[in-house]
Structure formats: C-alpha cells, structure tokens
Write a protein that holds these residues in place. Structure first.
Motif, PDB file in Angstrom:
ATOM      1  N   ALA A 201       0.719  -1.060  -0.134  1.00 49.49           N
ATOM      2  CA  ALA A 201      -0.066  -0.010  -0.164  1.00 49.49           C
ATOM      3  C   ALA A 201       0.934   1.098  -0.160  1.00 49.49           C
ATOM      4  CB  ALA A 201      -1.071  -0.029   1.021  1.00 49.49           C
ATOM      5  N   MET A 202       2.076   1.178   0.570  1.00 52.95           N
ATOM      6  CA  MET A 202       2.922   2.263   0.424  1.00 52.95           C
ATOM      7  C   MET A 202       3.816   2.416  -0.819  1.00 52.95           C
ATOM      8  SD  MET A 202       3.966   2.246   4.384  1.00 52.95           S
ATOM      9  CE  MET A 202       4.391   0.570   4.266  1.00 52.95           C
ATOM     10  N   MET A 203       3.572   1.561  -1.560  1.00 54.93           N
ATOM     11  CA  MET A 203       4.505   1.797  -2.743  1.00 54.93           C
ATOM     12  C   MET A 203       4.037   2.784  -3.609  1.00 54.93           C
ATOM     13  SD  MET A 203       6.718  -0.263  -2.226  1.00 54.93           S
ATOM     14  CE  MET A 203       7.632  -0.489  -3.866  1.00 54.93           C
ATOM     15  N   PRO A 204       4.872   3.529  -4.501  1.00 54.43           N
ATOM     16  CA  PRO A 204       4.601   4.512  -5.271  1.00 54.43           C
ATOM     17  C   PRO A 204       3.683   4.183  -6.469  1.00 54.43           C
ATOM     18  CG  PRO A 204       6.758   4.114  -5.504  1.00 54.43           C
ATOM     19  CD  PRO A 204       6.446   3.225  -4.544  1.00 54.43           C
ATOM     20  N   ILE A 205       2.787   4.806  -6.962  1.00 54.27           N
ATOM     21  CA  ILE A 205       1.740   4.300  -7.997  1.00 54.27           C
ATOM     22  C   ILE A 205       2.587   4.345  -9.233  1.00 54.27           C
ATOM     23  CG2 ILE A 205      -0.181   5.580  -6.933  1.00 54.27           C
ATOM     24  CD1 ILE A 205       0.263   7.877  -8.860  1.00 54.27           C
ATOM     25  N   GLY A 206       2.097   3.591 -10.243  1.00 58.18           N
ATOM     26  CA  GLY A 206       2.859   3.278 -11.553  1.00 58.18           C
ATOM     27  C   GLY A 206       2.809   4.397 -12.388  1.00 58.18           C
ATOM     28  N   ASN A 207       3.442   4.299 -13.578  1.00 58.46           N
ATOM     29  CA  ASN A 207       3.471   5.427 -14.476  1.00 58.46           C
ATOM     30  C   ASN A 207       2.425   4.903 -15.529  1.00 58.46           C
ATOM     31  OD1 ASN A 207       5.663   6.708 -13.103  1.00 58.46           O
ATOM     32  ND2 ASN A 207       7.186   5.775 -14.256  1.00 58.46           N
ATOM     33  N   LEU A 208       1.704   3.945 -15.489  1.00 59.49           N
ATOM     34  CA  LEU A 208       0.876   3.462 -16.569  1.00 59.49           C
ATOM     35  C   LEU A 208      -0.166   4.862 -16.485  1.00 59.49           C
ATOM     36  CD1 LEU A 208       0.075   1.647 -18.826  1.00 59.49           C
ATOM     37  CD2 LEU A 208      -1.286   0.201 -17.161  1.00 59.49           C
ATOM     38  N   PRO A 209      -0.785   5.302 -15.546  1.00 57.00           N
ATOM     39  CA  PRO A 209      -1.804   6.197 -15.643  1.00 57.00           C
ATOM     40  C   PRO A 209      -1.299   7.351 -16.282  1.00 57.00           C
ATOM     41  CG  PRO A 209      -1.799   5.397 -13.468  1.00 57.00           C
ATOM     42  CD  PRO A 209      -0.711   4.762 -14.243  1.00 57.00           C
TER      43      PRO A 209
ATOM     44  N   THR B 118       8.733   6.258   4.348  1.00 56.95           N
ATOM     45  CA  THR B 118       7.819   5.287   5.124  1.00 56.95           C
ATOM     46  C   THR B 118       8.289   3.938   5.036  1.00 56.95           C
ATOM     47  OG1 THR B 118       6.418   5.180   3.208  1.00 56.95           O
ATOM     48  CG2 THR B 118       5.827   6.766   4.722  1.00 56.95           C
ATOM     49  N   ILE B 119       8.768   3.515   3.770  1.00 55.29           N
ATOM     50  CA  ILE B 119       9.454   2.071   3.905  1.00 55.29           C
ATOM     51  C   ILE B 119      10.558   1.956   4.763  1.00 55.29           C
ATOM     52  CG2 ILE B 119      10.620   0.443   2.495  1.00 55.29           C
ATOM     53  CD1 ILE B 119       8.667   1.250   0.177  1.00 55.29           C
ATOM     54  N   THR B 120      11.479   3.112   4.654  1.00 58.46           N
ATOM     55  CA  THR B 120      12.469   2.868   5.553  1.00 58.46           C
ATOM     56  C   THR B 120      12.068   3.156   7.018  1.00 58.46           C
ATOM     57  OG1 THR B 120      13.885   4.218   3.869  1.00 58.46           O
ATOM     58  CG2 THR B 120      14.824   4.202   6.267  1.00 58.46           C
ATOM     59  N   VAL B 121      11.334   3.948   7.354  1.00 58.23           N
ATOM     60  CA  VAL B 121      10.811   4.137   8.986  1.00 58.23           C
ATOM     61  C   VAL B 121      10.516   2.582   9.285  1.00 58.23           C
ATOM     62  CG1 VAL B 121       9.315   5.054  10.551  1.00 58.23           C
ATOM     63  CG2 VAL B 121      10.565   6.488   8.932  1.00 58.23           C
TER      64      VAL B 121
END
Length: 49
Positions: free
Chosen positions: A2-10, A38-41
């Motif tokens: 859920a915390m991963m960045p959104i893709g470039n496809l849109p 957030t992933i690091t924390v």
C-alpha cells in the motif's frame, strides 16, 4: 504494497488521451518520495520487534 508509489501507466494513458498530466506527474513524484521515507521507517521499526 500500500505504501509503494503508483505506477507510471496512468501517466502514459493520460498522455495518449491528450489529458493534462501535470497533477498526475506531481502525484507520482510525491508518492515516490513519501514511500522512500515510510518504507525506511517501517523497516527500522519492524526489525526492532
């Protein structure tokens, strides 16, 4: 996931349809930067448990 960045496809689809991609490209940049923090924390917090 859920915390991963959104893709470039849109962004690619919006460009193909002729839409304004300014806001979408900013959202991709912000989510990428926020996810790095957030992933690091969370990795630090979960490894201490």
């Amino acid at each position: 996931m859920a915390m991963m960045p959104i893709g470039n496809l849109p962004l690619i689809q919006s460009e193909k349809m002729g839409e304004d991609t300014t806001l979408l490209s900013k959202a991709i940049a912000v989510t990428t930067l926020v996810s790095m923090f957030t992933i690091t924390v969370l990795m630090i917090l979960f490894t201490r448990i």
